[in-house]
Design an enzyme around this catalytic site. Structure first.
Site, short mmCIF file in Angstrom:
data_model
loop_
_atom_site.label_atom_id
_atom_site.label_comp_id
_atom_site.label_asym_id
_atom_site.label_seq_id
_atom_site.Cartn_x
_atom_site.Cartn_y
_atom_site.Cartn_z
N TYR A 141 0.82 -1.22 0.00
CA TYR A 141 0.00 0.00 0.00
C TYR A 141 0.85 1.27 0.00
CZ TYR A 141 -3.89 -3.14 1.12
OH TYR A 141 -4.82 -4.15 1.09
N LYS A 191 4.16 -15.28 2.38
CA LYS A 191 4.18 -16.03 1.11
C LYS A 191 5.65 -16.27 0.78
CE LYS A 191 1.95 -17.72 -2.49
NZ LYS A 191 1.22 -18.97 -2.39
N ASP A 223 -2.14 -18.43 1.59
CA ASP A 223 -3.23 -19.17 0.95
C ASP A 223 -3.74 -20.26 1.88
OD1 ASP A 223 -0.65 -20.03 0.53
OD2 ASP A 223 -0.98 -20.82 -1.47
N ASP A 247 -5.25 -7.12 5.65
CA ASP A 247 -6.49 -6.48 5.22
C ASP A 247 -7.51 -7.56 4.84
OD1 ASP A 247 -8.34 -4.68 4.33
OD2 ASP A 247 -7.13 -3.86 2.71
N ASP A 251 -10.77 -9.32 7.40
CA ASP A 251 -12.18 -9.30 7.00
C ASP A 251 -12.75 -10.71 6.96
OD1 ASP A 251 -12.15 -6.57 6.75
OD2 ASP A 251 -13.22 -6.56 4.83
#
Ligand code: NAD
Length: 362
Positions: A141, A191, A223, A247, A251
């Site tokens: 970001y 990752k 994942d 993020d 959620d």
């Protein structure tokens, strides 16, 4: 020792839920002799209406000088077409940046009495009590280079996932410290099989783990984590991860509870922390006294824990929320799972009354 709290009710239901939070803050301040002084300021659409800015410099200064900030929510359809730097959300981004809030905490608890509210089967969410620790000021970001440019006659979009060792170290320390006060397990999510930034992340987290021999560290690929959150969410205690993975995963984790009106969050840095419910300003129900204030009240509990260093006051609020829910009370958004449906202000009063009758006054 006196404490200063800035209240930023913001827009829509933010105003209603922060009003309930103030009742609880005032009571606990008196009960524990904390001399908390609150100041209420405009932010978001309310500030735009008043002065044409999403948040005034003097409000940002007041936040910087405070011990903690409690934000309701900002935004609404009235300001949707405003230019980017004049949108209500700009207030949030500016505050996060200027307060240096790199550590975002989102606890996800599935209350026994609300297991049926989850989109997953009750036996899958049974006992879920996890904390997502998300890095908030680095990664994709913010990394440079970033932007859309033209290359060989076609447009190309670039974002850069970048982390330095100190950025990883400080968020890892936050996660291990949080785990010490919980079930002493950190799952670091990355990752590392593909990304260089993740390989550095994994190595740095392992070095911090050496200072916390009492906390178990497990590494998990992002994942797999997305899958495990649905398959067996109660295996997690603290999930530590970078900005974008956090993020998305926070959620996903939030939805385990099936109740957006009940999820709190804390954003911490080296100065004052900012506390806010996960939900927005809910213009569809604003002004009707039906919004669920529990996410905001749970955020106040986090504020007592992390910024005001008063664990007992935090527990008073959390136990009261748990008791009120198990006694069958909730607001309209959760009415399918409640025997008694309360308005926003009735819920605030109910929590207050429960704290008064069940809390520890030492
Ligand atoms: P929202 O969270 O405001 O509402 C989504 C749905 O959930 C609505 O049906 C709403 O009625 C319901 N809901 C939300 N909170 C509730 C509560 N406490 N009690 C009962 N029901 C609740 O999300 P949205 O509709 O996408 O956004 C509305 C506005 O809020 C937009 O302007 C958006 O930009 C803003 N927003 C602000 C924040 C923030 O300030 N941190 C976060 C998200 C959205």
């Amino acid at each position: 020792m006196s404490k200063r709290i800035v209240l930023l009710p913001g827009d829509g239901i933010g105003v209603e839920v922060v009003r309930e939070a103030k009742k609880i803050i005032d009571y606990l301040s008196e009960r524990y002799g904390m001399e908390i002084r609150t100041g209420t300021y405009l932010a978001g659409g309310a500030s735009l209406e008043n002065c044409g800015e999403p948040v005034k410099d003097e409000v940002v200064e007041a936040c910087k000088k405070s011990d903690a900030v409690l934000l309701g929510a900002v935004g609404g359809p009235r300001w949707d077409d405003f230019p980017a730097d004049k949108r209500p959300e700009k207030a949030l981004l500016r505050l996060r940046k200027e307060l240096g809030l790199y550590n975002n905490l989102r606890p996800v608890t599935v209350f026994d009495s609300l297991k049926d509210a989850s989109p997953l089967r009750p036996e899958v969410v049974d006992g879920v009590d996890l904390l997502v620790v998300r890095e908030l000021t680095g990664g994709l970001y913010f990394g440079q280079p970033k932007g859309i440019s033209e290359e060989n006659g076609t447009e190309v979009g670039v974002d850069t996932m970048r982390y330095s060792v100190p950025e990883i170290e400080r968020i890892a320390v936050a996660a291990f410290e949080a785990a010490r006060g919980r079930r002493k397990k950190v799952t670091s999510v990355d990752k590392a099989n593909i990304l260089a930034s993740s390989q550095l992340w994994r190595k740095t987290v392992a070095s911090i783990a050496g200072n916390y021999p009492d906390v178990t560290l497990e590494n998990m690929l992002v994942d797999n984590c997305a899958m495990q959150l649905i398959r067996n969410p109660s295996q997690f205690d603290v999930i530590l991860t970078e900005n974008m993975f956090g993020d998305i995963l926070s959620d996903e984790a939030a939805m385990l509870t099936g109740s957006i009106g009940m999820l709190p969050s804390a954003s911490l840095g080296d100065g004052p922390g900012m506390y806010e419910p996960v939900h927005g300003s809910a213009p569809d129900i604003a002004g009707q006294d039906i919004a669920n204030p529990l996410a905001t009240l749970a955020s106040v509990a986090l504020m007592f824990r992390y910024s005001l260093n008063h664990e007992q006051a935090a527990r008073d609020i959390e136990s009261a929320i748990s008791k009120v829910l198990s006694d069958g009370y909730n607001c309209k958004d959760m009415s399918r799972h409640a025997r008694h449906v309360l308005s926003t202000s009735e819920m605030g009063d109910k929590i207050l009354e429960t704290i008064k009758t069940t809390g520890d006054s030492k």
